[in-house]
Design a protein around this motif. Structure first.
Motif, PDB file in Angstrom:
ATOM      1  N   ILE A  25      61.326 -65.094  47.624  1.00 19.21           N
ATOM      2  CA  ILE A  25      60.538 -63.960  47.153  1.00 19.21           C
ATOM      3  C   ILE A  25      59.162 -64.450  46.721  1.00 19.21           C
ATOM      4  O   ILE A  25      59.035 -65.492  46.083  1.00 19.21           O
ATOM      5  N   VAL A  26      58.132 -63.717  47.108  1.00 21.39           N
ATOM      6  CA  VAL A  26      56.757 -64.014  46.719  1.00 21.39           C
ATOM      7  C   VAL A  26      56.337 -63.028  45.634  1.00 21.39           C
ATOM      8  O   VAL A  26      56.500 -61.814  45.792  1.00 21.39           O
ATOM      9  N   LEU A  27      55.807 -63.552  44.539  1.00 22.38           N
ATOM     10  CA  LEU A  27      55.345 -62.729  43.423  1.00 22.38           C
ATOM     11  C   LEU A  27      53.914 -63.116  43.065  1.00 22.38           C
ATOM     12  O   LEU A  27      53.506 -64.256  43.236  1.00 22.38           O
ATOM     13  N   ILE A  28      53.178 -62.151  42.537  1.00 18.50           N
ATOM     14  CA  ILE A  28      51.803 -62.379  42.107  1.00 18.50           C
ATOM     15  C   ILE A  28      51.761 -62.511  40.588  1.00 18.50           C
ATOM     16  O   ILE A  28      52.218 -61.613  39.875  1.00 18.50           O
ATOM     17  N   GLU A  29      51.215 -63.628  40.104  1.00 19.13           N
ATOM     18  CA  GLU A  29      50.999 -63.822  38.664  1.00 19.13           C
ATOM     19  C   GLU A  29      52.262 -63.473  37.865  1.00 19.13           C
ATOM     20  O   GLU A  29      52.240 -62.669  36.933  1.00 19.13           O
ATOM     21  N   TYR A  71      45.246 -65.135  41.885  1.00 14.52           N
ATOM     22  CA  TYR A  71      45.204 -64.095  42.923  1.00 14.52           C
ATOM     23  C   TYR A  71      43.906 -63.312  42.820  1.00 14.52           C
ATOM     24  O   TYR A  71      43.504 -62.880  41.740  1.00 14.52           O
ATOM     25  N   THR A  72      43.231 -63.136  43.952  1.00 12.03           N
ATOM     26  CA  THR A  72      41.972 -62.400  43.961  1.00 12.03           C
ATOM     27  C   THR A  72      42.009 -61.161  44.847  1.00 12.03           C
ATOM     28  O   THR A  72      41.336 -60.176  44.565  1.00 12.03           O
ATOM     29  N   SER A  73      42.793 -61.205  45.914  1.00  9.69           N
ATOM     30  CA  SER A  73      42.816 -60.086  46.853  1.00  9.69           C
ATOM     31  C   SER A  73      44.025 -60.205  47.767  1.00  9.69           C
ATOM     32  O   SER A  73      44.651 -61.270  47.865  1.00  9.69           O
ATOM     33  N   ILE A  74      44.330 -59.116  48.463  1.00  8.47           N
ATOM     34  CA  ILE A  74      45.394 -59.150  49.458  1.00  8.47           C
ATOM     35  C   ILE A  74      45.061 -60.159  50.550  1.00  8.47           C
ATOM     36  O   ILE A  74      45.944 -60.871  51.050  1.00  8.47           O
ATOM     37  N   GLU A  75      43.784 -60.272  50.890  1.00 11.16           N
ATOM     38  CA  GLU A  75      43.379 -61.199  51.940  1.00 11.16           C
ATOM     39  C   GLU A  75      43.700 -62.650  51.558  1.00 11.16           C
ATOM     40  O   GLU A  75      44.122 -63.441  52.399  1.00 11.16           O
ATOM     41  N   SER A  76      43.513 -62.998  50.279  1.00 10.07           N
ATOM     42  CA  SER A  76      43.830 -64.364  49.856  1.00 10.07           C
ATOM     43  C   SER A  76      45.328 -64.615  49.924  1.00 10.07           C
ATOM     44  O   SER A  76      45.773 -65.715  50.255  1.00 10.07           O
ATOM     45  N   LEU A  77      46.127 -63.585  49.630  1.00 15.31           N
ATOM     46  CA  LEU A  77      47.578 -63.719  49.737  1.00 15.31           C
ATOM     47  C   LEU A  77      47.999 -63.871  51.194  1.00 15.31           C
ATOM     48  O   LEU A  77      48.867 -64.691  51.521  1.00 15.31           O
ATOM     49  N   TYR A  84      51.796 -71.664  43.606  1.00  6.52           N
ATOM     50  CA  TYR A  84      50.615 -71.936  44.410  1.00  6.52           C
ATOM     51  C   TYR A  84      49.429 -71.184  43.822  1.00  6.52           C
ATOM     52  O   TYR A  84      49.606 -70.125  43.215  1.00  6.52           O
ATOM     53  N   GLN A  85      48.240 -71.716  44.055  1.00  6.49           N
ATOM     54  CA  GLN A  85      47.023 -71.016  43.673  1.00  6.49           C
ATOM     55  C   GLN A  85      46.379 -70.465  44.934  1.00  6.49           C
ATOM     56  O   GLN A  85      45.922 -71.216  45.787  1.00  6.49           O
ATOM     57  N   ALA A  86      46.351 -69.150  45.041  1.00  6.95           N
ATOM     58  CA  ALA A  86      45.874 -68.514  46.270  1.00  6.95           C
ATOM     59  C   ALA A  86      44.418 -68.844  46.549  1.00  6.95           C
ATOM     60  O   ALA A  86      44.023 -69.062  47.689  1.00  6.95           O
ATOM     61  N   SER A  87      43.610 -68.889  45.524  1.00  9.35           N
ATOM     62  CA  SER A  87      42.175 -69.073  45.737  1.00  9.35           C
ATOM     63  C   SER A  87      41.824 -70.445  46.260  1.00  9.35           C
ATOM     64  O   SER A  87      40.723 -70.676  46.732  1.00  9.35           O
TER      65      SER A  87
END
Length: 202
Positions: free
Chosen positions: A43-47, A70-76, A178-181
């Protein structure tokens, strides 16, 4: 290998420190499908936070990917593209929520995956091992069952269709951050927060 044999991926959601209902439902159907194809669930979760991560494991996840910065859907989407070069999923499931509907088409394009939206039933074909994706059509009371021709099969599921798993507080799992940015070009493991080992019931 990180998240080895995790061939069923789901994208969870949470708000105000509470895991959303659709996330429990995603884990429920993902676990059933994973059992049939002898896979693990990621499972992938944001923050996310430690409490939510543990809850996901207790409800069926083998791996929890916590995406920070996380900054945007595009970064994910970029992150997931790098992840899938490590362990390619067979099945990817999002909720038919506002966030899931925004994410799923972007992911499908990036991963070259077929996408069926608003599914109400998911099964594994006993003959081919492929995902049978049932969804409503535009004609009243008619439903279509779809089999994707792409390697990665991607769906969104309607809320309140699939049941959550029963909670298992003794289940073990791994949390990875992970750090998306920082994933514009290379996927770099930031840290393994901790491993939750199986405990014997009292």
């Amino acid at each position: 290998m990180l998240f080895e044999n995790a061939r069923v991926w789901v994208f969870g959601e949470h708000s105000n420190g509470v895991l959303s209902a659709i996330s429990y439902q995603l884990l429920g159907i993902a676990s059933k499908l994973a059992k049939k194809i002898k896979s693990k669930v990621l499972i992938v979760l944001i923050e996310s936070n430690e409490t939510i991560n543990q809850e996901c494991i207790s409800y069926g996840a083998d791996y929890v990917i916590n995406v920070s910065s996380y900054t945007s859907i595009e970064s994910l989407v970029e992150l997931v593209d790098k992840m899938h070069s490590i362990e390619e999923p067979d099945i990817v499931i999002c909720g038919s929520t506002e966030w899931g509907i925004n994410l799923a088409p972007r992911l499908a394009i990036k991963l070259c995956a077929g996408l069926s939206a608003h599914c109400i039933d998911l099964e594994i074909c006993s003959e081919t091992g492929r995902l049978l994706q049932t969804r409503p059509t535009s004609i009243n009371n008619l439903f279509a069952t779809i089999i994707s021709s792409s390697k990665i099969q991607m769906v969104t599921i309607k809320p309140n269709i699939f049941s959550p798993n029963n909670i298992n507080n003794y289940k073990k799992g791994q949390v990875i951050e992970y750090q998306a940015s920082k994933l514009k070009s290379d996927l770099t493991l930031q840290k393994i927060i901790h491993c939750i080992e199986e405990k014997d019931p009292d």
